[in-house]
Scaffold this motif. Structure first.
Motif, PDB file in Angstrom:
ATOM      1  N   TRP A   1       0.829  -1.202   0.000  1.00  0.00           N
ATOM      2  CA  TRP A   1       0.000   0.000   0.000  1.00  0.00           C
ATOM      3  C   TRP A   1       0.870   1.261   0.000  1.00  0.00           C
ATOM      4  CZ3 TRP A   1      -4.886   0.953  -1.083  1.00  0.00           C
ATOM      5  CH2 TRP A   1      -5.819  -0.086  -1.008  1.00  0.00           C
ATOM      6  N   TRP A   2       1.927   1.247   0.810  1.00  0.00           N
ATOM      7  CA  TRP A   2       2.829   2.388   0.818  1.00  0.00           C
ATOM      8  C   TRP A   2       3.437   2.607  -0.565  1.00  0.00           C
ATOM      9  CZ3 TRP A   2       2.224   5.869   4.164  1.00  0.00           C
ATOM     10  CH2 TRP A   2       2.104   5.638   5.536  1.00  0.00           C
ATOM     11  N   ALA A   3       3.841   1.511  -1.224  1.00  0.00           N
ATOM     12  CA  ALA A   3       4.445   1.614  -2.557  1.00  0.00           C
ATOM     13  C   ALA A   3       3.459   2.192  -3.561  1.00  0.00           C
ATOM     14  CB  ALA A   3       4.937   0.249  -3.018  1.00  0.00           C
ATOM     15  N   LEU A   4       2.182   1.754  -3.468  1.00  0.00           N
ATOM     16  CA  LEU A   4       1.152   2.303  -4.350  1.00  0.00           C
ATOM     17  C   LEU A   4       0.981   3.795  -4.098  1.00  0.00           C
ATOM     18  CD1 LEU A   4      -1.132   1.872  -6.409  1.00  0.00           C
ATOM     19  CD2 LEU A   4      -2.653   1.343  -4.483  1.00  0.00           C
ATOM     20  N   GLY A   5       0.932   4.174  -2.827  1.00  0.00           N
ATOM     21  CA  GLY A   5       0.799   5.584  -2.496  1.00  0.00           C
ATOM     22  C   GLY A   5       1.989   6.406  -2.964  1.00  0.00           C
ATOM     23  N   GLN A   6       3.183   5.844  -2.836  1.00  0.00           N
ATOM     24  CA  GLN A   6       4.410   6.527  -3.286  1.00  0.00           C
ATOM     25  C   GLN A   6       4.309   6.873  -4.761  1.00  0.00           C
ATOM     26  OE1 GLN A   6       7.114   7.164  -1.270  1.00  0.00           O
ATOM     27  NE2 GLN A   6       8.988   6.962  -2.445  1.00  0.00           N
ATOM     28  N   HIS A   7       3.788   5.939  -5.530  1.00  0.00           N
ATOM     29  CA  HIS A   7       3.641   6.132  -6.975  1.00  0.00           C
ATOM     30  C   HIS A   7       2.718   7.304  -7.296  1.00  0.00           C
ATOM     31  CE1 HIS A   7       3.073   5.384 -11.199  1.00  0.00           C
ATOM     32  NE2 HIS A   7       1.847   4.930 -11.050  1.00  0.00           N
ATOM     33  N   HIS A   8       1.764   7.553  -6.408  1.00  0.00           N
ATOM     34  CA  HIS A   8       0.769   8.600  -6.683  1.00  0.00           C
ATOM     35  C   HIS A   8       0.950   9.839  -5.805  1.00  0.00           C
ATOM     36  CE1 HIS A   8      -1.614   6.293  -9.560  1.00  0.00           C
ATOM     37  NE2 HIS A   8      -1.415   5.235  -8.779  1.00  0.00           N
ATOM     38  N   GLY A   9       2.137  10.005  -5.225  1.00  0.00           N
ATOM     39  CA  GLY A   9       2.449  11.245  -4.525  1.00  0.00           C
ATOM     40  C   GLY A   9       2.109  11.280  -3.054  1.00  0.00           C
ATOM     41  N   LEU A  10       1.752  10.144  -2.453  1.00  0.00           N
ATOM     42  CA  LEU A  10       1.450  10.105  -1.031  1.00  0.00           C
ATOM     43  C   LEU A  10       2.729  10.285  -0.217  1.00  0.00           C
ATOM     44  CD1 LEU A  10      -0.945   9.364   0.998  1.00  0.00           C
ATOM     45  CD2 LEU A  10       0.112   7.083   1.070  1.00  0.00           C
ATOM     46  N   TYR A  11       2.651  11.006   0.895  1.00  0.00           N
ATOM     47  CA  TYR A  11       3.771  11.031   1.830  1.00  0.00           C
ATOM     48  C   TYR A  11       3.926   9.632   2.427  1.00  0.00           C
ATOM     49  CZ  TYR A  11       3.280  16.154   1.796  1.00  0.00           C
ATOM     50  OH  TYR A  11       3.209  17.482   1.424  1.00  0.00           O
ATOM     51  N   THR A  12       5.115   9.044   2.294  1.00  0.00           N
ATOM     52  CA  THR A  12       5.317   7.672   2.760  1.00  0.00           C
ATOM     53  C   THR A  12       6.659   7.539   3.480  1.00  0.00           C
ATOM     54  OG1 THR A  12       6.609   6.641   0.960  1.00  0.00           O
ATOM     55  CG2 THR A  12       4.247   6.995   0.557  1.00  0.00           C
ATOM     56  N   PRO A  13       6.842   6.430   4.214  1.00  0.00           N
ATOM     57  CA  PRO A  13       8.129   6.164   4.864  1.00  0.00           C
ATOM     58  C   PRO A  13       9.113   5.445   3.946  1.00  0.00           C
ATOM     59  CG  PRO A  13       6.550   4.529   5.560  1.00  0.00           C
ATOM     60  CD  PRO A  13       5.804   5.479   4.657  1.00  0.00           C
ATOM     61  N   LEU A  14       8.803   5.355   2.658  1.00  0.00           N
ATOM     62  CA  LEU A  14       9.659   4.654   1.705  1.00  0.00           C
ATOM     63  C   LEU A  14      10.561   5.621   0.951  1.00  0.00           C
ATOM     64  CD1 LEU A  14       7.102   2.155   0.103  1.00  0.00           C
ATOM     65  CD2 LEU A  14       8.387   1.923   2.242  1.00  0.00           C
ATOM     66  N   LEU A  15      11.728   5.128   0.558  1.00  0.00           N
ATOM     67  CA  LEU A  15      12.661   5.901  -0.258  1.00  0.00           C
ATOM     68  C   LEU A  15      12.946   5.109  -1.526  1.00  0.00           C
ATOM     69  CD1 LEU A  15      14.134   8.637   0.181  1.00  0.00           C
ATOM     70  CD2 LEU A  15      16.158   7.320   0.858  1.00  0.00           C
ATOM     71  N   ASP A  16      12.864   5.785  -2.684  1.00  0.00           N
ATOM     72  CA  ASP A  16      13.048   5.127  -3.978  1.00  0.00           C
ATOM     73  C   ASP A  16      14.512   4.876  -4.292  1.00  0.00           C
ATOM     74  OD1 ASP A  16      10.728   7.269  -4.189  1.00  0.00           O
ATOM     75  OD2 ASP A  16      10.194   5.653  -5.546  1.00  0.00           O
ATOM     76  N   TRP A  17      14.808   3.697  -4.850  1.00  0.00           N
ATOM     77  CA  TRP A  17      16.133   3.349  -5.348  1.00  0.00           C
ATOM     78  C   TRP A  17      15.985   2.623  -6.681  1.00  0.00           C
ATOM     79  CZ3 TRP A  17      20.573   4.487  -2.368  1.00  0.00           C
ATOM     80  CH2 TRP A  17      20.309   4.952  -1.085  1.00  0.00           C
ATOM     81  N   SER A  18      17.081   2.500  -7.403  1.00  0.00           N
ATOM     82  CA  SER A  18      17.097   1.747  -8.655  1.00  0.00           C
ATOM     83  C   SER A  18      18.270   0.782  -8.652  1.00  0.00           C
ATOM     84  CB  SER A  18      17.232   2.701  -9.855  1.00  0.00           C
ATOM     85  OG  SER A  18      17.434   1.975 -11.056  1.00  0.00           O
TER      86      SER A  18
END
Length: 272
Positions: free
Chosen positions: A106-123
């Protein structure tokens, strides 16, 4: 070539420091120096993941931790925030959405749509990360941009050590650094960008977690690399990355990606 007398290293257009508290700093003299460092030092180390910042002052912290009041106190309760997002998402996820998702999905889905989340993106790609470091054209660049490289193997070993050494039946949460690879089909950008996420304890940056858990560590294999590239190499870097098919058209498989790619092509001569 590595200096056999100490932990410093030097190669074609780059030079690195000793490892201090689990962090190695690498200074590249040019975009070609960055490419050389990746090929000379990291090609065979598949455990590293990468993240690019256009400003060296930006912290390795998730968006939910950046929202604070005037006294620096966090404003968002993560549990309530996520519950509200789940409720607000009803009927908005298209036909036959995946209902069985854990909180990180759910956090990842929210991250994709601009939600404030505790996740940090990496590649998983250093060149995708460098693209995002050089991408922004509406800010005043520092003298350098930075690409971070984080070792999954090094962090996973430390996580296992923390769990092994924690008191049995402890009520407090173990402060691990977790890697999250969501299986949801609702984020095609994540797939194209070879993306994944990290999550650390609230109000803790990646740097702070590394320093805290690798204090006085001077091992050759640093869990975190800070790779600096001169910001004036932006045009050369973006043109070179475009020839590698690293651009908005490939990384954002939607109309936003097509629009941004065309805008970049209009601004940068002989871009594509």
């Amino acid at each position: 070539m590595a200096n056999p007398g100490n932990n410093e290293r030097e190669g074609s257009g780059w030079k690195s420091s000793k490892v201090i508290d689990g962090i190695r700093t690498v200074h590249c003299s040019s975009w070609n120096g960055f490419s050389s460092f990746i090929h000379e030092q990291l090609t065979n180390f598949e455990s590293y993941v990468f993240r690019g910042h256009a400003s060296t002052s930006w912290k390795l912290e998730p968006t939910i931790d950046r929202v604070r009041d005037e006294n620096g106190k966090p404003l968002i309760d993560a549990e309530k925030h996520l519950h509200k997002f789940k409720y607000a998402s009803r009927g908005r996820r298209g036909q036959s959405p995946n209902i069985v998702m854990d909180d990180n999905e759910w956090w990842a889905l929210g991250q994709h749509h601009g939600l404030y989340t505790p996740l940090l993106d990496w590649s998983e790609s250093p060149f995708v990360a460098s693209y995002f470091a050089f991408l922004l054209d509406d800010i005043e660049f520092d003298e350098q941009v930075v690409v971070y490289a984080l070792s999954r193997n090094g962090c996973d070993r430390k996580n296992r050590e923390l769990k092994t050494n924690s008191p049995k039946n402890a009520s407090t949460k173990i402060n691990t650094l977790d890697f999250i690879r969501p299986l949801t089909d609702e984020n095609p950008r994540l797939i194209n960008q070879r993306g994944l996420f990290t999550r650390v304890p609230s109000q803790t940056t990646i740097d702070e977690w590394i320093i805290s858990n690798f204090k006085d560590s001077s091992t050759v294999g640093a869990p975190l690399l800070k790779i600096y590239i001169p910001a004036y190499e932006r045009i050369s870097a973006l043109k070179s990355l475009n020839r590698m098919n690293v651009n908005h058209l490939s990384l954002f498989p939607d109309l936003d990606g097509a629009s941004k790619y065309c805008n970049t092509s209009a601004i940068i001569s002989q871009y594509g």
